[in-house]
Write a protein that holds these residues in place. Structure first.
Motif, mmCIF file in Angstrom:
data_model
loop_
_atom_site.group_PDB
_atom_site.id
_atom_site.type_symbol
_atom_site.label_atom_id
_atom_site.label_comp_id
_atom_site.label_asym_id
_atom_site.label_seq_id
_atom_site.Cartn_x
_atom_site.Cartn_y
_atom_site.Cartn_z
ATOM 1 N N ILE A 174 0.853 -1.190 0.000
ATOM 2 C CA ILE A 174 0.000 0.000 0.000
ATOM 3 C C ILE A 174 0.887 1.236 0.000
ATOM 4 O O ILE A 174 1.763 1.392 0.848
ATOM 5 N N GLU A 175 0.653 2.103 -0.984
ATOM 6 C CA GLU A 175 1.443 3.320 -1.115
ATOM 7 C C GLU A 175 0.924 4.403 -0.177
ATOM 8 O O GLU A 175 -0.288 4.534 0.030
ATOM 9 N N LEU A 176 1.841 5.174 0.349
ATOM 10 C CA LEU A 176 1.458 6.333 1.153
ATOM 11 C C LEU A 176 1.187 7.501 0.219
ATOM 12 O O LEU A 176 1.963 7.768 -0.690
ATOM 13 N N VAL B 265 -3.234 7.996 3.395
ATOM 14 C CA VAL B 265 -3.463 6.871 2.493
ATOM 15 C C VAL B 265 -4.719 7.192 1.690
ATOM 16 O O VAL B 265 -5.669 7.775 2.217
ATOM 17 N N ILE B 266 -4.720 6.803 0.420
ATOM 18 C CA ILE B 266 -5.913 6.945 -0.413
ATOM 19 C C ILE B 266 -6.380 5.546 -0.782
ATOM 20 O O ILE B 266 -5.593 4.734 -1.285
ATOM 21 N N ASP B 267 -7.658 5.255 -0.515
ATOM 22 C CA ASP B 267 -8.174 3.918 -0.801
ATOM 23 C C ASP B 267 -8.477 3.737 -2.285
ATOM 24 O O ASP B 267 -8.223 4.632 -3.105
ATOM 25 N N LEU B 268 -9.026 2.593 -2.638
ATOM 26 C CA LEU B 268 -9.280 2.245 -4.043
ATOM 27 C C LEU B 268 -10.253 3.187 -4.730
ATOM 28 O O LEU B 268 -10.264 3.299 -5.951
ATOM 29 N N ASP B 269 -11.099 3.889 -3.936
ATOM 30 C CA ASP B 269 -12.104 4.783 -4.500
ATOM 31 C C ASP B 269 -11.747 6.258 -4.353
ATOM 32 O O ASP B 269 -12.569 7.126 -4.608
ATOM 33 N N GLY B 270 -10.521 6.546 -3.921
ATOM 34 C CA GLY B 270 -10.079 7.926 -3.813
ATOM 35 C C GLY B 270 -10.386 8.602 -2.495
ATOM 36 O O GLY B 270 -10.257 9.820 -2.378
ATOM 37 N N ASN B 271 -10.797 7.828 -1.484
ATOM 38 C CA ASN B 271 -11.034 8.400 -0.158
ATOM 39 C C ASN B 271 -9.695 8.619 0.534
ATOM 40 O O ASN B 271 -8.925 7.677 0.728
ATOM 41 N N ARG B 272 -9.410 9.865 0.877
ATOM 42 C CA ARG B 272 -8.143 10.221 1.535
ATOM 43 C C ARG B 272 -8.328 10.120 3.041
ATOM 44 O O ARG B 272 -9.205 10.757 3.618
ATOM 45 N N MET B 273 -7.492 9.300 3.674
ATOM 46 C CA MET B 273 -7.555 9.092 5.116
ATOM 47 C C MET B 273 -6.216 9.456 5.736
ATOM 48 O O MET B 273 -5.169 9.235 5.135
ATOM 49 N N CYS B 274 -6.284 10.007 6.932
ATOM 50 C CA CYS B 274 -5.069 10.320 7.667
ATOM 51 C C CYS B 274 -5.006 9.405 8.885
ATOM 52 O O CYS B 274 -5.998 9.207 9.585
ATOM 53 N N PHE B 275 -3.834 8.830 9.113
ATOM 54 C CA PHE B 275 -3.581 7.989 10.275
ATOM 55 C C PHE B 275 -2.475 8.666 11.067
ATOM 56 O O PHE B 275 -1.447 9.038 10.498
ATOM 57 N N GLY B 276 -2.693 8.849 12.361
ATOM 58 C CA GLY B 276 -1.714 9.579 13.142
ATOM 59 C C GLY B 276 -1.544 9.073 14.553
ATOM 60 O O GLY B 276 -2.382 8.365 15.090
ATOM 61 N N GLN B 277 -0.439 9.477 15.117
ATOM 62 C CA GLN B 277 -0.106 9.169 16.507
ATOM 63 C C GLN B 277 0.000 10.491 17.258
ATOM 64 O O GLN B 277 0.722 11.392 16.840
ATOM 65 N N ASP B 278 -0.731 10.594 18.349
ATOM 66 C CA ASP B 278 -0.672 11.776 19.213
ATOM 67 C C ASP B 278 0.670 11.738 19.950
ATOM 68 O O ASP B 278 0.955 10.805 20.680
ATOM 69 N N LEU B 279 1.505 12.763 19.745
ATOM 70 C CA LEU B 279 2.843 12.772 20.341
ATOM 71 C C LEU B 279 2.845 13.160 21.813
ATOM 72 O O LEU B 279 3.789 12.843 22.536
#
Length: 123
Positions: A82-84, A100-114
């Motif tokens: 999976i590409e970033l 990350v962008i899924d197969l349908d173009g939905n842009r999602m952000c995954f993060g860690q609270d520092l």
């Protein structure tokens, strides 16, 4: 639980499975076509709803998911091909995140609270 519009629920569920999500289940229309699925990763739950006109979110996030270890997540998803959409960045709002962008173009952000506070992630 965010619900994403996707053209093919099973392919989208497999995409999320490659990111480490478990497929909790899926539901069918009367004709047998799959119209909805739920996937989850730890405390993160996502619904995938069939929408043949799904167009994605463009540059805007459809969701922001908090994880405990963003580096391990990045290694895992990239190891599964999976590409970033955006590499990991330490943000001014106190999170270290990637997109990350899924197969349908939905842009999602995954993060860690520092600097997690007692009120919860991001607070």
């Amino acid at each position: 639980m965010p619900i994403l519009s996707v053209k093919d629920v099973l392919k989208s569920a497999d995409f999320f499975a490659a990111m480490g999500f478990e497929i909790a289940g899926h539901w069918n229309n009367d004709d047998g076509s799959v119209n909805f699925a739920i996937v989850h990763l730890d405390t993160v739950t996502v619904g995938l709803m069939r929408d043949l006109d799904a167009r994605g979110s463009g540059e805007n996030w459809v969701s922001y998911f908090y994880l405990n270890d963003i580096n391990a997540f990045a290694d895992h998803i990239q190891g599964n091909g999976i590409e970033l959409a955006r590499e990991i960045v330490d943000q001014v709002y106190g999170c270290r995140d990637l997109e990350v962008i899924d197969l349908d173009g939905n842009r999602m952000c995954f993060g860690q609270d520092l600097t997690p506070g007692s009120a919860g992630p991001g607070l």
